[in-house]
Scaffold this motif. Structure first.
Motif, PDB file in Angstrom:
ATOM      1  N   GLN A  83       0.848  -1.172  -0.022  1.00  0.00           N
ATOM      2  CA  GLN A  83       0.110  -0.034  -0.006  1.00  0.00           C
ATOM      3  C   GLN A  83       1.049   1.287   0.071  1.00  0.00           C
ATOM      4  OE1 GLN A  83      -3.604   0.451   2.498  1.00  0.00           O
ATOM      5  NE2 GLN A  83      -3.274  -1.657   3.107  1.00  0.00           N
ATOM      6  N   LEU A  84       2.038   1.279   0.938  1.00  0.00           N
ATOM      7  CA  LEU A  84       2.720   2.428   0.922  1.00  0.00           C
ATOM      8  C   LEU A  84       3.555   2.611  -0.362  1.00  0.00           C
ATOM      9  CD1 LEU A  84       4.226   1.914   4.605  1.00  0.00           C
ATOM     10  CD2 LEU A  84       2.747   3.850   3.695  1.00  0.00           C
ATOM     11  N   LYS A  85       4.033   1.536  -0.894  1.00  0.00           N
ATOM     12  CA  LYS A  85       4.853   1.746  -2.337  1.00  0.00           C
ATOM     13  C   LYS A  85       3.903   2.336  -3.496  1.00  0.00           C
ATOM     14  CE  LYS A  85       8.411  -1.817  -1.325  1.00  0.00           C
ATOM     15  NZ  LYS A  85       8.835  -3.317  -1.445  1.00  0.00           N
ATOM     16  N   ASP A  86       2.553   1.593  -3.536  1.00  0.00           N
ATOM     17  CA  ASP A  86       1.774   2.155  -4.479  1.00  0.00           C
ATOM     18  C   ASP A  86       1.347   3.677  -4.178  1.00  0.00           C
ATOM     19  OD1 ASP A  86       1.881  -0.604  -5.322  1.00  0.00           O
ATOM     20  OD2 ASP A  86      -0.368  -1.046  -4.212  1.00  0.00           O
ATOM     21  N   ARG A  87       1.577   4.186  -2.987  1.00  0.00           N
ATOM     22  CA  ARG A  87       1.152   5.406  -2.738  1.00  0.00           C
ATOM     23  C   ARG A  87       2.448   6.340  -2.806  1.00  0.00           C
ATOM     24  NH1 ARG A  87      -3.884   5.728   1.287  1.00  0.00           N
ATOM     25  NH2 ARG A  87      -4.708   3.566   0.925  1.00  0.00           N
ATOM     26  N   GLY A  88       3.523   5.908  -2.645  1.00  0.00           N
ATOM     27  CA  GLY A  88       4.722   6.514  -2.550  1.00  0.00           C
ATOM     28  C   GLY A  88       5.286   6.744  -1.053  1.00  0.00           C
ATOM     29  N   GLY A  89       4.606   6.368  -0.176  1.00  0.00           N
ATOM     30  CA  GLY A  89       4.535   6.722   1.242  1.00  0.00           C
ATOM     31  C   GLY A  89       5.792   6.223   2.050  1.00  0.00           C
ATOM     32  N   LYS A  90       6.292   6.811   2.791  1.00  0.00           N
ATOM     33  CA  LYS A  90       7.423   6.197   3.693  1.00  0.00           C
ATOM     34  C   LYS A  90       7.247   5.908   5.272  1.00  0.00           C
ATOM     35  CE  LYS A  90      10.836   8.152   0.415  1.00  0.00           C
ATOM     36  NZ  LYS A  90      12.111   9.125   0.261  1.00  0.00           N
ATOM     37  N   ASN A 205      18.242   7.907   0.690  1.00  0.00           N
ATOM     38  CA  ASN A 205      18.118   6.248   0.337  1.00  0.00           C
ATOM     39  C   ASN A 205      17.181   5.627   1.082  1.00  0.00           C
ATOM     40  OD1 ASN A 205      20.782   6.548  -0.746  1.00  0.00           O
ATOM     41  ND2 ASN A 205      21.842   6.780   1.199  1.00  0.00           N
ATOM     42  N   ILE A 206      16.090   6.339   1.497  1.00  0.00           N
ATOM     43  CA  ILE A 206      14.999   5.454   2.181  1.00  0.00           C
ATOM     44  C   ILE A 206      13.978   5.421   1.099  1.00  0.00           C
ATOM     45  CG2 ILE A 206      13.052   5.426   3.699  1.00  0.00           C
ATOM     46  CD1 ILE A 206      14.911   7.301   5.806  1.00  0.00           C
ATOM     47  N   ASN A 207      13.637   4.457   0.615  1.00  0.00           N
ATOM     48  CA  ASN A 207      12.761   4.211  -0.434  1.00  0.00           C
ATOM     49  C   ASN A 207      11.152   4.077   0.036  1.00  0.00           C
ATOM     50  OD1 ASN A 207      14.711   3.802  -2.447  1.00  0.00           O
ATOM     51  ND2 ASN A 207      14.974   1.851  -1.909  1.00  0.00           N
ATOM     52  N   PRO A 208      10.196   4.289  -0.895  1.00  0.00           N
ATOM     53  CA  PRO A 208       8.800   4.287  -0.180  1.00  0.00           C
ATOM     54  C   PRO A 208       8.693   2.959  -0.046  1.00  0.00           C
ATOM     55  CG  PRO A 208       9.004   5.390  -2.528  1.00  0.00           C
ATOM     56  CD  PRO A 208      10.325   4.940  -2.220  1.00  0.00           C
ATOM     57  N   GLY A 209       7.857   2.708   1.143  1.00  0.00           N
ATOM     58  CA  GLY A 209       7.199   1.322   1.600  1.00  0.00           C
ATOM     59  C   GLY A 209       7.698   1.454   3.248  1.00  0.00           C
ATOM     60  N   LEU A 210       7.812   0.134   3.849  1.00  0.00           N
ATOM     61  CA  LEU A 210       7.815   0.106   5.322  1.00  0.00           C
ATOM     62  C   LEU A 210       9.267  -0.338   5.539  1.00  0.00           C
ATOM     63  CD1 LEU A 210       5.685   0.025   7.527  1.00  0.00           C
ATOM     64  CD2 LEU A 210       5.634  -2.507   7.272  1.00  0.00           C
ATOM     65  N   THR A 211       9.948   0.492   6.384  1.00  0.00           N
ATOM     66  CA  THR A 211      11.089   0.232   7.018  1.00  0.00           C
ATOM     67  C   THR A 211      11.178   0.166   8.589  1.00  0.00           C
ATOM     68  OG1 THR A 211      12.046   1.798   5.184  1.00  0.00           O
ATOM     69  CG2 THR A 211      13.662   1.340   7.138  1.00  0.00           C
ATOM     70  N   GLU A 212      11.849  -1.216   8.858  1.00  0.00           N
ATOM     71  CA  GLU A 212      11.934  -1.225  10.322  1.00  0.00           C
ATOM     72  C   GLU A 212      12.914  -0.372  11.067  1.00  0.00           C
ATOM     73  OE1 GLU A 212      10.315  -3.172  12.259  1.00  0.00           O
ATOM     74  OE2 GLU A 212       9.113  -4.190  10.897  1.00  0.00           O
ATOM     75  N   PHE A 213      12.894   0.117  12.150  1.00  0.00           N
ATOM     76  CA  PHE A 213      13.838   1.001  12.614  1.00  0.00           C
ATOM     77  C   PHE A 213      15.305   0.370  12.681  1.00  0.00           C
ATOM     78  CE2 PHE A 213      15.543   3.164  16.486  1.00  0.00           C
ATOM     79  CZ  PHE A 213      15.705   4.556  16.114  1.00  0.00           C
ATOM     80  N   GLY A 214      15.350  -0.714  12.971  1.00  0.00           N
ATOM     81  CA  GLY A 214      16.743  -1.485  13.132  1.00  0.00           C
ATOM     82  C   GLY A 214      17.368  -1.466  11.924  1.00  0.00           C
TER      83      GLY A 214
END
Length: 227
Positions: A83-90, A205-214
């Protein structure tokens, strides 16, 4: 940069305090966020209980504003990354925004690998938090078991205004190994959340989508090694 905050409880309130003039707006039950109000900020930091995430997740998604989530006790949608990648969200998710906890993670991974040479080791994780924390075991304790990659007994305790204590014990018949992390001030979680939000705004360098803090922590540390 301007950063909004959703949730003004113990940790969210500390974020508001530390942001100072960089605060865009603080939202809570009496002042719920809207898509339009969230879009006034460059990023949003969210500290709400797990049972309140469902009330705001669609609003945050629709806003498209980069978000650092410190909420635990919620089952995130399986297709959230898509969902995030489709919307370009980070978004950055964290069960614990302590930067020092990532040093602990590295130690747990070392313990996990090294324990293979021990004779019949047993693993126990114990966590202590304030009496108002609803989820048990804590998200951090579950993360510790995940980093350990071993079946561990997890126990929880709720006491006073404890900010957070986590302890791992590895026990054999002949020795015991203990690893412990104690939060002394909630400012450490607020500082980590603000750091994550700043990375969402400035780190290309942070791409759209879900990123874990670690994973974000590891990526930034690797970039610094290569500088």
């Amino acid at each position: 940069m301007k950063i909004s905050v959703i949730g003004t409880g113990k940790t969210g309130g500390k974020v508001v305090e530390l942001l100072g003039d960089n605060l865009s707006e603080a939202f809570d039950e009496s002042n719920p966020p809207t898509v339009e109000s969230l879009r006034q900020a460059d990023a949003v930091i969210i500290f709400v209980p797990g049972d309140a995430v469902g009330d705001i997740i669609e609003t945050v998604l629709d806003s498209g504003v980069p978000a650092a989530w410190g909420s635990t006790g919620y089952s995130w949608p399986r297709d959230l990354d898509k969902q995030l990648k489709d919307r370009g969200g980070k978004w950055v998710l964290a069960s614990n925004f302590s930067l020092g906890m990532n040093i602990i993670r590295k130690n747990i991974e070392t313990i996990s690998a090294g324990s293979s040479i021990l004779k019949e080791p047993g693993f126990r994780i114990h966590e202590v938090h304030h009496v108002h924390k609803k989820d048990a075991p804590s998200g951090t304790a579950l993360s510790w078991e995940e980093w350990l990659n071993k079946d561990a007994e997890i126990t929880s305790e709720r006491e006073g205004d404890v900010k957070g204590i986590h302890e791992l014990k590895v026990t054999t018949e002949t020795e015991e190994i203990t690893l412990r992390h104690k939060a002394l001030d909630r400012a450490l979680f607020a500082e980590g959340a603000i750091w994550a939000a700043e990375q969402l705004i400035t780190n290309k360098n942070i791409n759209p989508g879900l990123t874990e803090f670690g994973d974000l922590f590891d990526s930034v540390m690797e970039d610094r090694k290569n500088e």
